[in-house]
Design an enzyme around this catalytic site. Structure first.
Site, PDB file in Angstrom:
ATOM      1  CE  LYS A  67      -5.136  -5.570 -11.233  1.00 31.10           C
ATOM      2  NZ  LYS A  67      -3.906  -5.720 -11.984  1.00 31.10           N
ATOM      3  CD  GLU A  72     -10.935  -2.495  -1.023  1.00 28.22           C
ATOM      4  OE1 GLU A  72     -10.116  -3.387  -1.307  1.00 28.22           O
ATOM      5  OE2 GLU A  72     -11.018  -1.429  -1.624  1.00 28.22           O
ATOM      6  CG  ASP A  73      -6.687  -5.773  -0.541  1.00 25.42           C
ATOM      7  OD1 ASP A  73      -7.459  -4.807  -0.633  1.00 25.42           O
ATOM      8  OD2 ASP A  73      -5.632  -5.846  -1.198  1.00 25.42           O
ATOM      9  CG  ASP A 106      -3.315   2.971   3.032  1.00 27.30           C
ATOM     10  OD1 ASP A 106      -3.021   3.685   3.988  1.00 27.30           O
ATOM     11  OD2 ASP A 106      -2.455   2.567   2.222  1.00 27.30           O
ATOM     12  CE  LYS A 131      -0.316  -0.592   6.029  1.00 25.65           C
ATOM     13  NZ  LYS A 131       0.546  -0.123   4.906  1.00 25.65           N
ATOM     14  CG  PHE A 156       5.463  -1.761   1.292  1.00 28.74           C
ATOM     15  CD1 PHE A 156       4.592  -2.625   0.637  1.00 28.74           C
ATOM     16  CD2 PHE A 156       5.971  -0.686   0.596  1.00 28.74           C
ATOM     17  CE1 PHE A 156       4.246  -2.431  -0.683  1.00 28.74           C
ATOM     18  CE2 PHE A 156       5.641  -0.485  -0.741  1.00 28.74           C
ATOM     19  CZ  PHE A 156       4.781  -1.353  -1.376  1.00 28.74           C
ATOM     20  CG  ASP A 205      -0.188  -4.787  -5.938  1.00 25.73           C
ATOM     21  OD1 ASP A 205      -0.964  -4.211  -5.143  1.00 25.73           O
ATOM     22  OD2 ASP A 205       0.262  -4.234  -6.951  1.00 25.73           O
TER      23      ASP A 205
HETATM   24  C1  PRP Z   1      -5.839  -0.955  -2.532  1.00 21.14           C
HETATM   25  C2  PRP Z   1      -6.824  -1.758  -1.714  1.00 21.14           C
HETATM   26  C3  PRP Z   1      -7.997  -0.821  -1.608  1.00 21.14           C
HETATM   27  C4  PRP Z   1      -7.347   0.547  -1.574  1.00 21.14           C
HETATM   28  C5  PRP Z   1      -7.261   1.007  -0.148  1.00 21.14           C
HETATM   29  O1  PRP Z   1      -6.175  -1.130  -3.859  1.00 21.14           O
HETATM   30  O2  PRP Z   1      -7.170  -2.958  -2.331  1.00 21.14           O
HETATM   31  O3  PRP Z   1      -8.853  -0.923  -2.728  1.00 21.14           O
HETATM   32  O4  PRP Z   1      -6.026   0.399  -2.120  1.00 21.14           O
HETATM   33  O5  PRP Z   1      -6.701   2.284  -0.102  1.00 21.14           O
HETATM   34  P1  PRP Z   1      -7.476   3.547   0.444  1.00 21.14           P
HETATM   35  O6  PRP Z   1      -8.110   3.188   1.740  1.00 21.14           O
HETATM   36  O7  PRP Z   1      -6.343   4.556   0.596  1.00 21.14           O
HETATM   37  O8  PRP Z   1      -8.468   3.995  -0.598  1.00 21.14           O
HETATM   38  P2  PRP Z   1      -5.211  -0.743  -5.065  1.00 21.14           P
HETATM   39  O9  PRP Z   1      -5.577   0.624  -5.581  1.00 21.14           O
HETATM   40  O10 PRP Z   1      -3.769  -0.923  -4.659  1.00 21.14           O
HETATM   41  O11 PRP Z   1      -5.624  -1.758  -6.189  1.00 21.14           O
HETATM   42  P3  PRP Z   1      -5.516  -3.362  -6.237  1.00 21.14           P
HETATM   43  O12 PRP Z   1      -6.537  -3.903  -5.267  1.00 21.14           O
HETATM   44  O13 PRP Z   1      -5.848  -3.694  -7.646  1.00 21.14           O
HETATM   45  O14 PRP Z   1      -4.103  -3.741  -5.844  1.00 21.14           O
END
Ligand code: PRP
Length: 188
Positions: free
Chosen positions: A51, A108-109, A112, A140, A161, A168
């Site tokens: 999301k 993507e936002d 990570d 990151k 964070f 979120d």
């Molecule tokens: C977050 C973000 C990416 C993912 C990145 O999503 O939006 O999709 O984590 O992490 P990674 O590089 O370690 O895979 P999240 O699972 O928190 O879901 P959301 O977007 O619904 O908050």
């Protein structure tokens, strides 16, 4: 505007990226995306990874003037305890299977560990998309667990964070118009 600072805002220790700075980042990414695809004869589909990327995707979309279509996917890691498996669970998939003549741009936002976009690009390339590129507002790299570099990136951020503009903590703070760093007492 606000007589008092909203409580949600006060949960942030400081603003890492202001709304105005986000706008400048999105302007630049939009110009890069535009330049990359403007001569492509193929259909371009922006795939919004729900999301967190919704606000970024909406801002990016508004700035593009080339023909672009919109699709959504929802993906999550396979449980926090099994991170090392690197598996992802797709709870909302693309409706279409015919990707042969299509350029996909995954939005993507934040990147990570890199597992989500790494797995997703592999998966969609295996479905024969003509091209699969990735676009993230934040990166990151200090948290990376797999070898992955996004094609388009707003800015690299330190390992703090961060919340807001889609990001979120326990489903809150997505509506902040800026990227803030959450106070440690909120999550510890
Ligand atoms: C977050 C973000 C990416 C993912 C990145 O999503 O939006 O999709 O984590 O992490 P990674 O590089 O370690 O895979 P999240 O699972 O928190 O879901 P959301 O977007 O619904 O908050």
């Amino acid at each position: 505007m606000h007589q008092q600072t909203p409580a949600l805002y006060n949960d942030c220790a400081y603003t890492m990226i202001s709304a105005e700075e986000i706008s400048v980042l999105v302007d630049r990414i939009a110009a890069e995306v535009q330049a990359t695809y403007q001569d492509s004869p193929r259909r371009l589909i922006m795939v919004v990874i729900l999301k967190g990327s919704m606000p970024f995707a909406a801002e990016l979309l508004k700035r593009l003037t080339l023909p672009v279509e919109l699709e959504f996917m929802k993906v999550s890691s396979y449980g926090a305890g099994t991170k090392s498996s690197g598996e992802i669970k797709i709870s909302l998939d693309l409706v279409r299977d015919d990707l042969q003549d299509i350029d996909l741009l995954l939005i993507e936002d934040i990147v990570d560990s890199g597992r989500t976009l790494s797995r997703l690009t592999d998966l969609l390339r295996n479905r024969n998309a003509h091209s699969v590129r990735t676009c993230t507002l934040l990166d990151k790299p200090s948290r990376r667990e797999v070898d992955f570099t996004p094609d388009f990136c707003g800015t690299v951020v330190p390992d703090e964070f961060v919340v807001g503009f889609g990001l979120d903590y326990n489903e809150k703070y997505r509506n902040l118009p800026f990227i803030g760093v959450l106070k440690p007492e909120i999550y510890s």
